[in-house]
Write an enzyme that holds these catalytic residues in place. Structure first.
Site, PDB file in Angstrom:
ATOM      1  N   SER A  61       0.794  -1.242   0.000  1.00 15.38           N
ATOM      2  CA  SER A  61       0.000   0.000   0.000  1.00 15.38           C
ATOM      3  C   SER A  61       0.817   1.277   0.000  1.00 15.38           C
ATOM      4  O   SER A  61       0.249   2.364  -0.154  1.00 15.38           O
ATOM      5  CB  SER A  61      -0.963   0.002   1.187  1.00 15.38           C
ATOM      6  OG  SER A  61      -2.012  -0.916   0.973  1.00 15.38           O
ATOM      7  N   LYS A  64       0.231   3.341  -2.963  1.00 12.19           N
ATOM      8  CA  LYS A  64      -0.939   4.214  -3.065  1.00 12.19           C
ATOM      9  C   LYS A  64      -0.550   5.694  -3.051  1.00 12.19           C
ATOM     10  O   LYS A  64      -1.285   6.533  -3.583  1.00 12.19           O
ATOM     11  CB  LYS A  64      -1.910   3.912  -1.929  1.00 12.19           C
ATOM     12  CG  LYS A  64      -2.538   2.524  -2.023  1.00 12.19           C
ATOM     13  CD  LYS A  64      -3.356   2.183  -0.787  1.00 12.19           C
ATOM     14  CE  LYS A  64      -3.940   0.778  -0.896  1.00 12.19           C
ATOM     15  NZ  LYS A  64      -4.646   0.367   0.339  1.00 12.19           N
ATOM     16  N   TYR A 189      -3.926  -2.735  -9.962  1.00  8.47           N
ATOM     17  CA  TYR A 189      -3.806  -2.571  -8.516  1.00  8.47           C
ATOM     18  C   TYR A 189      -2.964  -3.689  -7.911  1.00  8.47           C
ATOM     19  O   TYR A 189      -2.067  -3.438  -7.093  1.00  8.47           O
ATOM     20  CB  TYR A 189      -5.207  -2.542  -7.907  1.00  8.47           C
ATOM     21  CG  TYR A 189      -5.246  -2.432  -6.407  1.00  8.47           C
ATOM     22  CD1 TYR A 189      -5.113  -1.205  -5.775  1.00  8.47           C
ATOM     23  CD2 TYR A 189      -5.433  -3.561  -5.603  1.00  8.47           C
ATOM     24  CE1 TYR A 189      -5.153  -1.092  -4.399  1.00  8.47           C
ATOM     25  CE2 TYR A 189      -5.473  -3.467  -4.231  1.00  8.47           C
ATOM     26  CZ  TYR A 189      -5.331  -2.229  -3.635  1.00  8.47           C
ATOM     27  OH  TYR A 189      -5.368  -2.142  -2.271  1.00  8.47           O
ATOM     28  N   TYR A 241      -3.992   3.919   8.198  1.00  4.99           N
ATOM     29  CA  TYR A 241      -5.336   3.357   8.305  1.00  4.99           C
ATOM     30  C   TYR A 241      -6.045   3.847   9.561  1.00  4.99           C
ATOM     31  O   TYR A 241      -6.007   5.035   9.877  1.00  4.99           O
ATOM     32  CB  TYR A 241      -5.273   1.825   8.236  1.00  4.99           C
ATOM     33  CG  TYR A 241      -4.557   1.312   7.023  1.00  4.99           C
ATOM     34  CD1 TYR A 241      -5.007   1.627   5.742  1.00  4.99           C
ATOM     35  CD2 TYR A 241      -3.415   0.525   7.131  1.00  4.99           C
ATOM     36  CE1 TYR A 241      -4.343   1.151   4.607  1.00  4.99           C
ATOM     37  CE2 TYR A 241      -2.750   0.047   6.005  1.00  4.99           C
ATOM     38  CZ  TYR A 241      -3.219   0.373   4.750  1.00  4.99           C
ATOM     39  OH  TYR A 241      -2.563  -0.085   3.631  1.00  4.99           O
ATOM     40  N   VAL A 259       1.263  -3.627   4.019  1.00  7.59           N
ATOM     41  CA  VAL A 259       1.259  -4.903   4.741  1.00  7.59           C
ATOM     42  C   VAL A 259       2.485  -5.762   4.434  1.00  7.59           C
ATOM     43  O   VAL A 259       2.654  -6.826   5.029  1.00  7.59           O
ATOM     44  CB  VAL A 259      -0.032  -5.705   4.485  1.00  7.59           C
ATOM     45  CG1 VAL A 259      -1.237  -4.961   5.037  1.00  7.59           C
ATOM     46  CG2 VAL A 259      -0.210  -6.025   3.015  1.00  7.59           C
TER      47      VAL A 259
END
Length: 305
Positions: A61, A64, A189, A241, A259
């Site tokens: 992530s 992102k 993705y 998060y 992760v």
């Protein structure tokens, strides 16, 4: 500085025993839970590393951040934030709850999975291959490493087990937030999450943001100051998060976790930092990596607050 960096690793390595590697993606379950490393890339073009900093890992992530940068460059903030929100989430990164209960059905922010999938669909390109190449090339430029590529084993594992992300993406398609083919967007993705890097790569990427969009090693402008400001703000409020608030209090740096065990951190006008520690807490963030960044923030007075 090197002494402080080594102390950050040595004093916090024991925290790796309190976390667990991501097991819902089978290939990530093979990562070494005891690994812990850190790299700093200063905007004066100097580097410091300690611990298991040469460990290769998939960016997950942290990608992102670059997806959001590319979407903002390609479509502008008005278009991007018409389909994705700017607000933190109190729910897990792969939750669908707010998609269903909010009237607009917009993902809360670009760093939860739903928001990143929408941003991926917005990046310039007629198909998934072109969109992936656009973001992949930006990652390589920001890391100053043209050899960065996909870990094919992790990619296959991501694609095989990514059913929650499929459910999210098809819901977004039904809500009119994805115009392109869903499977094409998802494939992009999954590939982005599977890009393999080192802590130095990620620290250099962070240093570009710390330096207001200019590469410290070549003085090339890659993005505007406004885009850097937006990205740093969302990293601060949403980057870890549903524990982003606690992290802001304890560390105080714009950051983004993945992760795979990486956390990218930005010390504006000073440095980019990357930690790698695959043992995660219950929120999906590196357990020991957070502690390393907290130590560095306190020792070097890095908090932006």
């Amino acid at each position: 500085m090197q002494k402080i960096l080594q102390e950050a690793i040595d004093n916090n390595r024991h925290w790796t025993a309190h976390g667990a590697v991501a097991s819902y993606i089978p290939e990530l379950a093979k990562e070494n839970p005891d690994a812990l490393g850190v790299c700093i890339y200063n905007i004066d073009n100097t580097t410091l590393c300690a611990g298991d900093s040469h460990t290769k890992f998939t960016i997950q992530s942290v990608s992102k951040v670059v997806t959001l940068i590319c979407a903002l460059i390609d479509k502008g903030k008005e278009t991007v934030f018409s389909s994705v929100g700017m607000e933190p989430s109190a729910d897990p990164f792969n939750s669908m709850v707010k998609l269903e209960t909010r009237e607009s059905h917009k993902p809360l922010n670009p760093f939860i999975n739903a928001g990143a999938i929408v941003c991926t669909s917005m990046v310039q390109g007629d198909n998934g291959i072109e969109k992936f190449n656009r973001i992949h090339n930006m990652i390589k430029i920001m890391a100053d490493n043209p050899a960065i590529d996909i870990n094919q084993s992790v990619y296959r594992s991501e694609k095989l087990t990514g059913n929650t992300n499929r459910a999210i993406a098809y819901y977004l398609k039904g809500a009119g937030l994805i115009e392109k083919d869903v499977e094409d967007v998802l494939d992009t993705y999954f590939k982005l999450c599977s890009i393999e890097v080192t802590a130095l790569d990620v620290a250099k990427m962070a240093s570009v943001i710390a330096n207001n969009g200019i590469t410290p090693w070549s003085n090339e402008r890659l993005m505007s100051i406004e885009i850097c400001r937006i990205v740093k703000a969302i990293m601060t409020t949403c980057g870890l998060y549903d524990s982003s608030g606690q992290f802001s209090v304890e560390v105080g740096l714009p950051s983004k976790s993945g992760v795979g065990g990486c956390i990218m951190a930005v010390a504006p006008q000073k440095m980019g930092i990357a930690v790698i520690g695959p043992a995660l807490d219950s929120h999906g963030n590196s357990m020991a990596g957070k502690k390393v960044l907290e130590y560095l923030s306190n020792e070097l007075n890095l908090s932006i607050f």
